[in-house]
Design a protein around this motif. Structure first.
Motif, short mmCIF file in Angstrom:
data_model
loop_
_atom_site.label_atom_id
_atom_site.label_comp_id
_atom_site.label_asym_id
_atom_site.label_seq_id
_atom_site.Cartn_x
_atom_site.Cartn_y
_atom_site.Cartn_z
N LEU A 111 0.49 0.07 2.68
CA LEU A 111 0.69 -0.47 1.34
C LEU A 111 -0.23 -1.65 1.14
N ALA A 112 -0.86 -1.74 -0.01
CA ALA A 112 -1.72 -2.88 -0.32
C ALA A 112 -1.94 -2.95 -1.82
N ASP A 113 -2.26 -4.14 -2.27
CA ASP A 113 -2.59 -4.30 -3.68
C ASP A 113 -3.97 -3.70 -3.94
N ALA A 114 -4.06 -2.88 -4.97
CA ALA A 114 -5.32 -2.20 -5.29
C ALA A 114 -6.48 -3.16 -5.47
N ASP A 173 -4.39 -7.28 -16.26
CA ASP A 173 -3.50 -6.11 -16.19
C ASP A 173 -4.20 -5.00 -15.42
N THR A 174 -3.97 -4.93 -14.14
CA THR A 174 -4.67 -3.99 -13.27
C THR A 174 -3.68 -3.19 -12.45
N TYR A 175 -4.19 -2.18 -11.76
CA TYR A 175 -3.35 -1.51 -10.77
C TYR A 175 -3.05 -2.49 -9.65
N SER A 176 -1.89 -2.31 -9.04
CA SER A 176 -1.44 -3.27 -8.04
C SER A 176 -0.98 -2.54 -6.78
N MET A 177 0.32 -2.62 -6.45
CA MET A 177 0.82 -2.06 -5.20
C MET A 177 0.55 -0.56 -5.13
N SER A 178 -0.12 -0.16 -4.07
CA SER A 178 -0.56 1.22 -3.92
C SER A 178 -0.46 1.65 -2.47
N ILE A 179 -0.51 2.96 -2.26
CA ILE A 179 -0.57 3.53 -0.92
C ILE A 179 -2.02 3.90 -0.63
N MET A 180 -2.52 3.44 0.50
CA MET A 180 -3.91 3.73 0.89
C MET A 180 -3.91 4.51 2.21
N ALA A 181 -4.97 5.23 2.44
CA ALA A 181 -5.13 6.01 3.67
C ALA A 181 -6.53 5.81 4.21
N SER A 182 -6.66 5.88 5.51
CA SER A 182 -7.97 5.78 6.13
C SER A 182 -8.77 7.05 5.87
N ASP A 183 -10.09 6.94 5.92
CA ASP A 183 -10.94 8.12 5.77
C ASP A 183 -10.61 9.16 6.84
N LYS A 184 -10.28 8.69 8.03
CA LYS A 184 -9.93 9.61 9.12
C LYS A 184 -8.70 10.45 8.76
N THR A 185 -7.68 9.79 8.21
CA THR A 185 -6.49 10.51 7.78
C THR A 185 -6.81 11.48 6.66
N ILE A 186 -7.61 11.03 5.70
CA ILE A 186 -7.97 11.87 4.55
C ILE A 186 -8.71 13.13 4.99
N GLN A 212 4.94 22.91 16.27
CA GLN A 212 6.06 22.32 15.57
C GLN A 212 6.33 20.88 15.99
N ALA A 213 5.54 20.37 16.93
CA ALA A 213 5.74 18.99 17.37
C ALA A 213 5.53 18.05 16.19
N PRO A 214 6.40 17.04 16.05
CA PRO A 214 6.28 16.10 14.92
C PRO A 214 4.92 15.40 14.91
N GLN A 215 4.40 15.21 13.72
CA GLN A 215 3.14 14.49 13.54
C GLN A 215 3.45 13.00 13.39
N LYS A 216 2.95 12.20 14.32
CA LYS A 216 3.18 10.76 14.27
C LYS A 216 2.38 10.14 13.12
N VAL A 217 3.04 9.33 12.30
CA VAL A 217 2.38 8.63 11.20
C VAL A 217 2.82 7.16 11.24
N VAL A 218 1.87 6.26 11.36
CA VAL A 218 2.15 4.83 11.30
C VAL A 218 1.83 4.35 9.89
N PHE A 219 2.84 3.79 9.24
CA PHE A 219 2.71 3.32 7.85
C PHE A 219 2.88 1.80 7.84
N ALA A 220 1.81 1.08 7.49
CA ALA A 220 1.82 -0.38 7.48
C ALA A 220 2.32 -0.88 6.13
N LEU A 221 3.51 -1.46 6.10
CA LEU A 221 4.00 -2.12 4.90
C LEU A 221 3.15 -3.37 4.66
#
Length: 333
Positions: A83-86, A210-223, A23-32
């Protein structure tokens, strides 16, 4: 009897210890991708309302100096997600970055260039011979060669000045640069810096981009190693966005409480402009953050075609996945 009781107690204690660890919290670092602006309100709302905590997540939000910076953090393991632009993620994947887009934020693109009326710049071709300013990791600075090629602009005549993110407004206001790339959602900041009557914008979607822009990305390790954590993070984050859409005023109160330095007179219109990019039929049908394969593949093909110095062409499925999304519906108006 005593020995048997001791064994039973020992087993119970081990079980309790294991449960505590589970039940220990899972640490997640989210880079804006930037310092705190309206584009980030949802993540502070999700923190404040316990959406991350309820899913066993201990989320840390980190500022960055543009999409290039947040991508680098995720790629080298300094952040789990970001967060990053696609359209910046795609070239990075071609260069070997081990990450993937796992959810969209803006369904429509906010890419744009700001300038002043006194520069005479009204269309892309007018940028030739002019000075533009941006941080090196800025999404639109990296994408400008593709935008220029698409619109017949000789990019070699454009001079770039490297600045810190916070200096964008000053650079244009004090005429250190003729134009500065920044999202349309930043309009209130630019009006304050340059003056509403002197401000001119050049939205890229009006010029074939006209493209996709601001998105949430994850590392392969996280995935691959933290799939459930990823699902929980996305679900909590998009619940945050749902709440922002449903009650912007309440969201702004939370944002101000969590980040006292923000100026609500600027953040409120900034945030509302972003929400307009999210109120789309695609999101209404499929949930907040869902990505249309046709549009994403078109975005990838656009970068493959127009972005110079791509080491290889990127495949659409290398770049994104909807696999980890839980449907979070738009709030009713």
């Amino acid at each position: 009897m005593k020995r048997a009781l001791t064994v039973v107690l020992l087993v119970a204690l081990i079980g309790l210890a294991g449960a505590g660890q589970a039940q220990a919290p899972q640490k997640v670092v989210f880079a804006l991708n930037w310092f705190a602006v309206g584009d980030h309100a949802a993540y502070w709302v999700a923190l404040d309302r316990g959406y991350y905590k309820a899913r066993g997540l201990d989320v840390e939000l980190q500022n960055s100096k543009g999409s290039g910076d947040s991508i680098a953090k995720v790629d080298v393991g300094r952040a789990d997600l970001g967060l990053a632009d696609a359209v910046v993620v795609i070239p990075r994947v071609a260069q070997g970055a081990k990450l993937k887009i796992v959810g969209a934020v803006f369904d429509n693109t906010p890419l744009n260039i700001w300038t002043r009326k006194d520069t005479g710049i009204t269309k892309p071709k007018d940028l030739e011979g002019k000075t533009l300013a941006a941080p090196p990791g800025d999404a639109q600075r990296q994408l400008f060669p593709a935008f220029a090629k698409l619109n017949g602009v000789d990019g070699s005549t454009v001079k770039w000045v490297t600045i810190e993110p916070a200096a964008k407004f000053v650079a244009l206001a004090e005429k250190r640069a003729d134009a500065v790339p920044d999202y349309t959602t930043g309009q209130p900041f630019w009006e304050k810096a340059v003056g509403k009557d002197n401000l001119v914008r050049m939205p890229w979607h009006q010029y074939g981009f006209d493209t996709y822009s601001m998105s949430i990305m994850a590392s392969d390790k996280t995935i691959h190693e933290r799939a459930q954590v990823l699902r929980d993070f996305l679900a909590a984050s998009y619940l945050g966005w749902r709440d922002v859409m449903a009650d912007p005023k309440a969201a702004l109160e939370i944002f101000k409480k969590r980040v006292p330095d923000i100026d609500l007179a600027l953040i409120e219109p900034n945030m509302m402009l972003g929400l307009e990019l999210m109120r789309t039929e695609r999101y209404a049908r499929n949930g907040i953050g869902w990505m249309d394969r046709g549009k994403m593949c078109g975005t990838v093909e656009f970068i493959n075609t127009y972005m110079p110095d791509m080491p290889r062409k990127v495949g659409c499925d290398e770049v994104f996945t909807n696999e980890f999304l839980t449907k979070v519906e738009l709030p009713r108006r």
